[in-house]
Design a protein around this motif. Sequence first.
Motif, PDB file in Angstrom:
ATOM      1  N   ARG A 107       0.846  -1.190   0.000  1.00 40.35           N
ATOM      2  CA  ARG A 107       0.000   0.000   0.000  1.00 40.35           C
ATOM      3  C   ARG A 107       0.888   1.248   0.000  1.00 40.35           C
ATOM      4  N   GLU A 108       0.286   2.383  -0.299  1.00 39.39           N
ATOM      5  CA  GLU A 108       1.028   3.630  -0.267  1.00 39.39           C
ATOM      6  C   GLU A 108       1.369   4.040   1.165  1.00 39.39           C
ATOM      7  N   SER A 109       2.442   4.801   1.307  1.00 36.36           N
ATOM      8  CA  SER A 109       2.839   5.378   2.595  1.00 36.36           C
ATOM      9  C   SER A 109       2.792   6.895   2.478  1.00 36.36           C
ATOM     10  N   LEU A 110       2.384   7.559   3.557  1.00 36.48           N
ATOM     11  CA  LEU A 110       2.214   9.007   3.543  1.00 36.48           C
ATOM     12  C   LEU A 110       3.193   9.694   4.479  1.00 36.48           C
ATOM     13  N   PHE A 111       3.852  10.728   3.942  1.00 35.27           N
ATOM     14  CA  PHE A 111       4.711  11.614   4.725  1.00 35.27           C
ATOM     15  C   PHE A 111       4.348  13.047   4.326  1.00 35.27           C
TER      16      PHE A 111
END
Length: 240
Positions: A107-111
């Motif tokens: 899945r995507e990761s958010l920063f």
Amino acid sequence: MMKLLSLLSCASGVAGLLLPLFALADGGGIALTKTRLVFNAAEKTQTLIVKNNSDRAWLIHSRSLTTLDGVDTGTPFIVTPPLFRLAAGKEQTLRVLRKEQPPEQDRESLFYLSIKAIPASQQSDAAAQVSAGLRFNLKLIYRPAKLKLNNELPACDLRFSRSGNGLSVRNPSPYFITLGVLTLDGQPHQADASPLMLPPFGRQVLDAAGPTHHVTWQGVNDRGGLAPLCKADAAPTELP
């Protein structure tokens, strides 16, 4: 340099001096060329330009964060240059470098990319003083190799259902889906007066004035624009 860092640190704690994303000072201050950065697995760097449209110099401080409250527990990104003086009418390219892969690969990761702009004194860099400031918080998204898009993010895959006195919305995809437009039975819905973002495989219950039957929405694409319109009927009971 230490004096500049100290001034920037002090300014970030002054309530009311830092304005939200896209705020402009005096009718023409600091502007960015992007609203978000999406790193595909094959990419090592992304760039954006910071423009000074004002008639005074600004101090620009940039860094990557894990949360919007300023916490940095060690992101896989670095920003260069992290601190610089931007003269009136000039622009500077920021480079965001990926030094490692985030652990999540399904899945995507958010920063976040946090950019603070503080007007500098006309006297000298050493005598720079804080009078007002801007803060830009950009989403910094990492997309693993196995996640490949044919076109737009799958915003139309969102599933809506009634949940008590509210409306449940579920994101069955491995992507972060941000809703730029959301209407419930023809009435605009404001989730805390800001765009609603659903994490991969996440769910959120929204307040609703009554039972919702019809939902229309538009997601935000990788370029920060609105995706095509989506429509659905809200299921009468909460979906699994």
